[in-house]
Write an enzyme that holds these catalytic residues in place. Sequence first.
Site, PDB file in Angstrom:
ATOM      1  N   TRP A 132      -9.859 -15.420  47.297  1.00 58.05           N
ATOM      2  CA  TRP A 132     -10.843 -15.392  46.206  1.00 58.05           C
ATOM      3  C   TRP A 132     -10.737 -16.571  45.248  1.00 58.05           C
ATOM      4  CZ3 TRP A 132     -14.872 -12.288  46.411  1.00 58.05           C
ATOM      5  CH2 TRP A 132     -14.789 -11.118  47.181  1.00 58.05           C
ATOM      6  N   TYR A 179      -4.659 -15.230  49.033  1.00 60.90           N
ATOM      7  CA  TYR A 179      -5.770 -14.297  49.054  1.00 60.90           C
ATOM      8  C   TYR A 179      -7.018 -15.132  48.857  1.00 60.90           C
ATOM      9  CZ  TYR A 179      -6.946  -9.324  49.007  1.00 60.90           C
ATOM     10  OH  TYR A 179      -7.379  -8.083  49.355  1.00 60.90           O
TER      11      TYR A 179
END
Length: 789
Positions: free
Chosen positions: A116, A114
């Site tokens: 982030w 992901y």
Amino acid sequence: MTETNDMNDGWSTHSSHWGAFSARWDGRALEVEPDAGDPAPSPILENFTDALRHKARIERPMVRQSWLDKTGAERTFDGAFVELPWDEALDLLAAELSRVHAGYGAAAIFGGSYGWASAGRFHHAQSQIHRFLNVAFGGYVRSVNSYSAGASAVILPHVLGSFEALSRRNVTWEQVSEHTDTVLAFGGMALKNSMVASGGISRHVERDAMQKAAQRGTRFYCISPLRDDLPEQASATWLPIRVGTDVALMLGLAHSLVAENLHDRDFLARYCTGYEIFERYLQGLDDGQPKHAGWASGITGMAAAEIVALARQAARGRTLVTVSHSLQRAQYGEQPVWMGAVLAAMLGQIGLPGGGYNYALGALGHTGRQVNAVPIPTMPQGRNGVEEFIPVARISDMLLHPGQPFEYNGRTLRYPDIKLVYWAGGNPFHHHQDINRLRRAFNVPQTIVVHETAWTASARFADIVLPATMTLERDDIGAAATDPRLIAMRKVAPPVGEARDDFEIFAALARRLGVEQAYTEGRDSRQWLEHLYETTRAALEAKGWDAPAFDEFWRRGELALPSEPDDGGLLRAFRDDPDAHKLPTPSGLIEIFSSTIASFDYADCPGHPTWLPATDQPTPRHSLTLIANQPATRLHSQLDFGRYSQSSKIAGREVVRLNPADAQSRGIVAGDIVRIFNDRGACLAAAAISDAAAAGVIHLPTGAWYDPLPDGGDRPLCVHGNPNVLTRDIGTSRLAQGCTGQVTVVECEKYAGPIPPIRAFDPSAPVKRRRVTPSPADGDGAATERRQA
């Protein structure tokens, strides 16, 4: 030995998803200063100050003992790990990757990640792992869409156009402050959300823009169960309708517009298709139920007269309809996104400055801003030759049900049979729902590999754990397509222990697999930074703007990036000439009725916006509705051990907000440790009493690190306050299969038992170091396949 940074003990520029800043490290403590030009810097920056050498950091490669011993034992939160030297760990991993690829193919590897992990565009873990798997094996099974916007990313292209165009290239905050008269904010526009932007954010402008608009006379309506989903500066009217009934309110508003002839028939005729079919539904001509204000009142709890008055207000002056991510992170989440667009179309203001429809304005720092006129540095990922994919929120389904069919956006697909999960830059035990089900799913693959900075639950449930550097321990370039500054992210401190950055780890693996040149292209990290920067520099030079060489940019610490004009993007052009600037929908128009979606024959997502009440409703056993939204003191679960995140907790536990009436009826007072539970699981949290939460609603943010009670069986109590032990792991609908983690029903009681300690941030204790001699032809490999239906 005293540790020093690379900038002669001075301040180093840096950036994060929640803001640009400068930092200084003296070997013991980190000082952080927000960027001087930021009018409202995020206090989340304070989490960095004690993170670099926290006890939760992973310092050396670790391998699960049961995986090494090939026992096939269940992966557990408290499993023992063996500490290995880097060379042995990488040899072991390279052999396991080769074994799985040779025996099952690239479609047996899930490249979980992901985006982030860092604001840096080179050390972007998602790009690094995908590039490695593409180069080394020709591809991997990927995920599509996001946990934040899984439903909207699929429904919007059918209705209005691309997600990016509607959320990030649409109405700007400058337009709101200058032109907007009324804002209908379904789900609100909380500042804690717009503090964050992938790739970084140098100026937080949302608070001041809303204050300027309010002072000019803009009327903000916060349609949310939480009053602080709009800031005080907006001077908003709070409309705490029942959770999950936004579509019913929108329909009541739409019916009121028609009843009083306030809808824009000319706009509907010229720019839209399918309105006549939708109006039959609105008027109840086929189902016998008109969706009038009285009908909506019975569902939402908002008085019918207030609904009619709000419709009249919306038809008066320039009105902007916004729908937050939160509304579509629930069962049937496609419906409020679609119905919000239809309501705006009926008002006839789509494409006007400060009016119409802007999906997710305020949901991230990207939204409401002008787009850069030049490209930002981006790490190329190569080509993925594997066709199989899953919607990102369906990982447990994939692991538990390999080969089983699922429906997605008009297609029937099958879940791939995954043997190895490789995760870098993410924590599924934060993002995913129903953690007890996820635990079962994580015991299916033969091997799980993670790169991690700290002992998150994802690391604790992995087999091979490689220590990754934090953003402050490496050089990078921070940039976002909607932020007008390029930031030199200078290394502030040396890596903790033996931590390495993802690029270095993957380069070493690529060397063992014989593809190092293809992966690195002969560049080291510094050379990659210079190479990626050149794309931006050349574009600036071509337009005659300031375009310094890399060394000069690095010396300055930042570079201004000009913005494109605030011209309203695609929707403005479409309004000006719908024939010349068709929308990227099947009809080229706004699709109030979609024949494409109707052809899918999905009962949970029909051909036009429809009121579909959630199947998870309060009952006498579970009478409260839980809101599990994004936290205000951290990004997702990142740095939960950091100073600012910890400052918000009570007795070290996450705080749950209860309405005074709900607390009183249960004998709960502020500071009590409470047990929140339903049939899926239970967690402890510390109670705060606040009338900012609507009656019948409790609010427990996501991101507290999962901390299960030892020997808790299949549904152990999370003692720290992770709400995803409670949330449902179902898709929004067969159309999008998005995440539904925002809302669920629970019960809450004062906890009467002994208060257990919090172990979430304790390092996993290694057993003695042992030598491993792997071989690519090592039979069945280092693990026995686990399978649990």
